[in-house]
Design a protein around this motif. Structure first.
Motif, PDB file in Angstrom:
ATOM      1  N   TYR A  88       0.834  -1.208   0.000  1.00  0.00           N
ATOM      2  CA  TYR A  88       0.000   0.000   0.000  1.00  0.00           C
ATOM      3  C   TYR A  88       0.869   1.259   0.000  1.00  0.00           C
ATOM      4  O   TYR A  88       0.553   2.250  -0.685  1.00  0.00           O
ATOM      5  N   ASP A  89       1.970   1.217   0.743  1.00  0.00           N
ATOM      6  CA  ASP A  89       2.903   2.342   0.770  1.00  0.00           C
ATOM      7  C   ASP A  89       3.471   2.601  -0.622  1.00  0.00           C
ATOM      8  O   ASP A  89       3.549   3.755  -1.068  1.00  0.00           O
ATOM      9  N   ARG A  90       3.875   1.559  -1.320  1.00  0.00           N
ATOM     10  CA  ARG A  90       4.418   1.715  -2.682  1.00  0.00           C
ATOM     11  C   ARG A  90       3.331   2.192  -3.655  1.00  0.00           C
ATOM     12  O   ARG A  90       3.606   2.967  -4.579  1.00  0.00           O
ATOM     13  N   TYR A  91       2.100   1.728  -3.447  1.00  0.00           N
ATOM     14  CA  TYR A  91       0.994   2.177  -4.297  1.00  0.00           C
ATOM     15  C   TYR A  91       0.790   3.682  -4.166  1.00  0.00           C
ATOM     16  O   TYR A  91       0.650   4.394  -5.165  1.00  0.00           O
ATOM     17  N   LEU A  92       0.771   4.180  -2.930  1.00  0.00           N
ATOM     18  CA  LEU A  92       0.589   5.616  -2.721  1.00  0.00           C
ATOM     19  C   LEU A  92       1.754   6.413  -3.300  1.00  0.00           C
ATOM     20  O   LEU A  92       1.553   7.472  -3.913  1.00  0.00           O
ATOM     21  N   ALA A  93       2.980   5.911  -3.101  1.00  0.00           N
ATOM     22  CA  ALA A  93       4.166   6.635  -3.567  1.00  0.00           C
ATOM     23  C   ALA A  93       4.211   6.750  -5.084  1.00  0.00           C
ATOM     24  O   ALA A  93       4.657   7.767  -5.621  1.00  0.00           O
ATOM     25  N   ILE A  94       3.731   5.718  -5.786  1.00  0.00           N
ATOM     26  CA  ILE A  94       3.837   5.701  -7.248  1.00  0.00           C
ATOM     27  C   ILE A  94       2.569   6.230  -7.914  1.00  0.00           C
ATOM     28  O   ILE A  94       2.641   6.989  -8.880  1.00  0.00           O
ATOM     29  N   TRP A 184      -3.908  -6.117  -5.846  1.00  0.00           N
ATOM     30  CA  TRP A 184      -4.592  -4.897  -6.294  1.00  0.00           C
ATOM     31  C   TRP A 184      -3.609  -3.725  -6.363  1.00  0.00           C
ATOM     32  O   TRP A 184      -3.614  -2.953  -7.329  1.00  0.00           O
ATOM     33  N   SER A 185      -2.764  -3.596  -5.357  1.00  0.00           N
ATOM     34  CA  SER A 185      -1.788  -2.500  -5.323  1.00  0.00           C
ATOM     35  C   SER A 185      -0.831  -2.589  -6.509  1.00  0.00           C
ATOM     36  O   SER A 185      -0.555  -1.582  -7.181  1.00  0.00           O
ATOM     37  N   TYR A 186      -0.352  -3.795  -6.786  1.00  0.00           N
ATOM     38  CA  TYR A 186       0.628  -3.939  -7.865  1.00  0.00           C
ATOM     39  C   TYR A 186      -0.009  -3.847  -9.246  1.00  0.00           C
ATOM     40  O   TYR A 186       0.655  -3.449 -10.210  1.00  0.00           O
TER      41      TYR A 186
END
Length: 277
Positions: A88-94, A184-186
């Motif tokens: 989720y952190d990587r999803y928000l960052a990207i 879902w995030s990826y």
């Protein structure tokens, strides 16, 4: 040697995350939590394995067996949830970089971390309460190298249906729902990367989450086969080999994967070494 390298590598990550200012980011904060979880997992099991290798017959009381199973369940659950939070952190960052700083502030990161550990600490209690009500008779030999759920239930002469159903439902929610969140995030991350104009920009963006994706595939793949896929016909030998992956191999590889594929982590290590020397 595996245990020493696992403890050293994960302890080094925790030290770097809290000692180096350039790693004062949510991604590394959660990575430090993941390293702590790996230390708990291996320390709960590996020293006992080393003891069993030095004696002909290793003995463990019922209470100690349940305690080992509790901390194993705590570490496994916490790691599942941490991997989902990191995705989720990587999803928000990207995918939402303009809102990332305002959402993933220090307070929210600490809140997520506390929630993950709290769920991990509470998750296995229900299974242990049901298991403690079972009667055990006949053989007292656990066909495993640590006190896992199925080897313990195989010793019981009581009806274990209720425990197995409860454990299957628990495994479904703790393992599959975070895994669905990661997928879902990826999917969103990959779609965002494909919209980028240059190949260099795509590669640079994907490299920030490739290490996490490798760890997710190793860890979740093994857990789903072990605890979600029906185990009838799955021999204890296969189960022991699979569980060895997430008990010994994955905690050893995590620091290596993250350090080799992360430039910021390598630079922080160089800076820290120069500082202490």
């Amino acid at each position: 040697m595996t245990y020493i390298f696992t403890i050293s590598g994960n302890s080094l990550i925790i030290t770097l995350v809290f000692a180096c200012k350039q790693l004062n980011k949510p991604m590394y904060f959660f990575l430090g939590n993941l390293a702590a979880c790996e230390i708990l997992l291996t320390t709960n099991i590996i020293p006992n394995i080393l003891y069993l290798l030095t004696v002909d017959q290793g003995l463990i009381s019922v209470t100690k067996c349940f305690v080992q199973f509790y901390f194993f369940g705590t570490a496994a659950t916490t790691e599942c949830l941490l991997l989902a939070v990191m995705a989720y952190d990587r999803y928000l960052a990207i995918c939402s970089p303009l809102n990332y700083v305002s959402i993933m502030d220090q307070r929210f990161c600490i809140y997520l971390s506390l929630c993950v550990w709290l769920v991990g600490l509470m998750a296995t209690i229900g299974t242990i309460i049901l298991m403690s009500k079972l009667q055990f008779c006949g053989t007292t030999v656990i066909n495993h190298y640590f006190c896992d759920r199925e080897p313990i239930l195989s010793l019981s002469c009581s009806d274990t249906t209720e425990v197995r159903v409860q454990a299957l439902v628990f495994s479904f929610f703790i393992t599959l729902w975070p895994f669905v969140a990661i997928i879902w995030s990826y999917v969103r991350i990959i779609l965002t990367i494909l919209k980028m104009t240059t190949l260099i920009e795509r590669h640079k963006t994907f490299s920030t989450c490739s290490s996490h994706l490798i760890v997710v595939c190793m860890y979740y793949g093994t857990l789903i086969i072990m605890y979600v896929v029906p185990s009838s016909g799955q021999s204890f030998i296969v189960s022991k080999l699979l569980s060895l992956l997430y008990v010994a191999v994955t905690p050893l590889l995590n620091p290596i994967i993250y350090s080799l594929r992360n430039l910021e982590l390598r630079n922080a290590l160089k800076t820290y070494v120069r500082k202490i020397l």
